[in-house]
Structure formats: structure tokens, C-alpha cells
Design an enzyme around this catalytic site. Structure first.
Site, mmCIF file in Angstrom:
data_model
loop_
_atom_site.group_PDB
_atom_site.id
_atom_site.type_symbol
_atom_site.label_atom_id
_atom_site.label_comp_id
_atom_site.label_asym_id
_atom_site.label_seq_id
_atom_site.Cartn_x
_atom_site.Cartn_y
_atom_site.Cartn_z
ATOM 1 C CG ASP A 1 -1.979 1.046 1.350
ATOM 2 O OD1 ASP A 1 -1.795 2.039 1.047
ATOM 3 O OD2 ASP A 1 -3.213 0.429 1.366
ATOM 4 C CB ALA B 1 -8.870 2.177 -6.580
ATOM 5 C CE1 TYR C 1 -13.740 4.416 -8.364
ATOM 6 C CE2 TYR C 1 -16.061 4.426 -8.035
ATOM 7 C CZ TYR C 1 -14.805 3.915 -7.651
ATOM 8 O OH TYR C 1 -14.839 2.860 -6.600
HETATM 9 N N1 NAD Z 1 -15.900 2.265 -0.145
HETATM 10 C C1 NAD Z 1 -17.026 1.883 -0.782
HETATM 11 O O1 NAD Z 1 -18.325 2.052 -0.630
HETATM 12 C C2 NAD Z 1 -16.705 1.308 -2.165
HETATM 13 C C3 NAD Z 1 -17.634 1.215 -3.219
HETATM 14 C C4 NAD Z 1 -17.360 0.690 -4.488
HETATM 15 C C5 NAD Z 1 -16.098 0.219 -4.850
HETATM 16 N N2 NAD Z 1 -15.119 0.501 -3.751
HETATM 17 C C6 NAD Z 1 -13.721 -0.242 -4.246
HETATM 18 O O2 NAD Z 1 -13.153 -0.735 -3.299
HETATM 19 C C7 NAD Z 1 -11.750 -0.366 -3.172
HETATM 20 C C8 NAD Z 1 -11.343 -0.107 -1.650
HETATM 21 O O3 NAD Z 1 -12.278 1.081 -1.317
HETATM 22 P P1 NAD Z 1 -11.998 1.674 0.148
HETATM 23 O O4 NAD Z 1 -13.107 2.396 0.503
HETATM 24 O O5 NAD Z 1 -11.320 0.847 0.968
HETATM 25 O O6 NAD Z 1 -10.760 2.986 -0.235
HETATM 26 P P2 NAD Z 1 -9.777 3.310 0.622
HETATM 27 O O7 NAD Z 1 -9.170 4.646 0.088
HETATM 28 O O8 NAD Z 1 -9.886 3.429 1.903
HETATM 29 O O9 NAD Z 1 -8.329 2.304 0.282
HETATM 30 C C9 NAD Z 1 -7.832 2.187 -0.830
HETATM 31 C C10 NAD Z 1 -6.293 1.757 -0.618
HETATM 32 O O10 NAD Z 1 -5.374 1.910 -1.658
HETATM 33 C C11 NAD Z 1 -4.194 2.329 -1.353
HETATM 34 N N3 NAD Z 1 -3.822 2.866 -2.757
HETATM 35 C C12 NAD Z 1 -4.433 3.789 -3.418
HETATM 36 N N4 NAD Z 1 -3.748 4.014 -4.489
HETATM 37 C C13 NAD Z 1 -2.675 3.139 -4.496
HETATM 38 C C14 NAD Z 1 -1.411 2.894 -5.296
HETATM 39 N N5 NAD Z 1 -1.286 3.628 -6.632
HETATM 40 N N6 NAD Z 1 -0.610 2.051 -4.881
HETATM 41 C C15 NAD Z 1 -0.602 1.295 -3.690
HETATM 42 N N7 NAD Z 1 -1.613 1.589 -2.982
HETATM 43 C C16 NAD Z 1 -2.548 2.455 -3.370
HETATM 44 C C17 NAD Z 1 -4.681 3.632 -0.561
HETATM 45 O O11 NAD Z 1 -3.578 4.004 0.376
HETATM 46 C C18 NAD Z 1 -5.592 2.997 0.393
HETATM 47 O O12 NAD Z 1 -5.114 2.303 1.530
HETATM 48 C C19 NAD Z 1 -11.188 0.551 -4.246
HETATM 49 O O13 NAD Z 1 -10.704 -0.048 -5.192
HETATM 50 C C20 NAD Z 1 -12.615 0.983 -4.590
HETATM 51 O O14 NAD Z 1 -12.678 1.496 -5.734
HETATM 52 C C21 NAD Z 1 -15.114 0.885 -2.524
#
Ligand code: NAD
Length: 181
Positions: free
Chosen positions: A31, A79, A145
């Protein structure tokens, strides 16, 4: 199983890590902490600070871990995911999300890791008629997105077909809730 959790210091990723460890799996987190938190890193997981766009660092980490035991599966949560921000910064979203997945898949092919679980989003559907979303509805994202994730899905399907890999794609809606801890 040995599981590489990319984005495992984020909201959903850290909960997945908790469940994986609870059920006896060996977890490696990768991460860049761009939106993740150090305090969410599970103490029993092996953590590496790194970006999925950094193919050299990714290679080094996978090589180092594979020397101990083969990585069975990659779960990718990494992401950028703020819709209004994606409209302001489309290039950054396609770079981080889509190029990130391409780089990750290239590393998996290189190191013979055959399984990937990918976090997609309901945003790949856009605005379905009638406001109800069914899994087999056409994908028609209305923001960068969602489009960046749809592109990831395509890349995953084609790469897995070519290299005899398997994938599972989850299209989450809004995720809610938190572990008591
Ligand atoms: N939270 C939601 O309701 C939701 C809904 C639909 C989809 N998602 C998908 O689920 C996944 C996780 O979402 P979340 O809510 O836990 O988000 P979050 O931002 O809490 O977690 C994303 C993690 O990825 C890491 N990250 C981002 N870009 C990076 C990179 N280039 N290299 C290494 N690490 C990187 C960040 O530091 C973070 O720890 C995402 O892919 C998101 O698109 C989330």
C-alpha cells in the site's frame, strides 16, 4: 493460502485482511498509504510501503515474498475513488486505477501468480433505467472513476484469458460498517 492484499491499509482492505488472518491465511500488504492509514495495518500481516505503479518495487516485494512461499492470490483494493475528484482529475484516475491494474497484472504474469480478486464498483453501470441495477445490465459509466474501473475489468479479462489465470470481480455499492476494533 498466501495472499497479497494491495490497498490493505484502506477501509475495505483492512477489514478483508482482518478476516483473512482470522481464518488462518498468510497476508502480505502492499500500500502507498495515499488514503490508507498506518493504524489500520494488521500487526500479523507483513507490510510493504509501495505504489502499484512502481513496477520495480512491486517486483522486489513479490520476489522477496515468493522466496519464502508462493503467493497464491492477489486481492486488489488500491484505487482513487472520489467521483467528483475523478471529474476534475481524469488523467490521474486512469493512471492510478487502470495503469495500476495493468502494472499489477504484469507482475503477476512475471511471477506466475494465477488468481486475482478485483474491487470494481457499481459505478460501472452508470444510471440504469428504472434505477435498479442487475448484474448483467450493460456497463455505461458516467464518470472517469467508473470508466477507469470498467477499463480495469476489460484488462483483467483479456490478460487472464491469455495467461490462463482466474479472476473474480466485485462491483460494490456503498460499503458501510466497521469492525468493533
Ligand atoms: N468504499 C466503498 O463504498 C466502495 C464502493 C465501491 C467500490 N469500492 C472499491 O473498493 C476499493 C477499496 O475502497 P476503500 O473504500 O477501502 O478505499 P480506501 O481509499 O480506504 O482504500 C484504498 C487503499 O489503496 C491504497 N492505494 C491507492 N492507490 C494506490 C497505489 N497506486 N498503490 C498502492 N496503494 C494504493 C490507499 O492508500 C488505500 O489504503 C477501491 O478499489 C474502490 O474503488 C469501494
Amino acid at each position: 493460502m498466501k495472499v497479497l492484499v494491495v490497498g490493505g491499509a484502506g477501509y475495505i482492505g483492512s477489514h478483508a485482511v482482518m478476516e483473512l488472518i482470522k481464518t488462518g491465511h498468510d497476508v502480505v500488504i502492499y500500500d502507498n498509504l495515499s488514503t490508507g492509514y498506518e493504524m489500520l495495518i494488521h500487526p500479523e500481516a507483513q507490510f510493504y510501503l509501495g505504489d502499484i505503479l512502481d513496477s520495480k518495487q512491486l517486483d522486489r516485494v513479490i520476489e522477496h515474498e515468493q522466496a519464502k512461499a508462493h503467493i497464491d492470490v492477489v486481492i486488489n483494493f488500491a484505487a482513487k475513488l472520489i467521483v467528483p475528484e475523478s471529474l476534475e482529475m481524469p488523467l490521474e484516475y486512469f493512471h492510478n486505477n487502470t495503469e495500476g491494474v495493468r502494472t499489477l497484472l504484469a507482475a503477476m504474469v512475471k511471477h506466475d501468480i494465477k488468481y486475482i480478486v478485483f474491487s470494481s464498483t457499481a459505478a460501472v453501470y452508470g444510471q440504469p433505467e428504472g434505477g435498479i441495477c442487475k448484474e448483467d445490465m450493460p456497463l455505461d459509466p458516467i464518470n472517469p472513476y467508473g470508466a477507469s474501473k470498467r477499463a480495469c475489468e476489460d484488462i483483467i479479462k483479456w490478460v487472464c484469458k491469455r495467461y490462463d489465470m482466474s479472476y473474480c470481480i466485485f462491483r460494490y455499492f456503498n460499503v458501510a460498517g466497521a469492525d468493533e476494533s
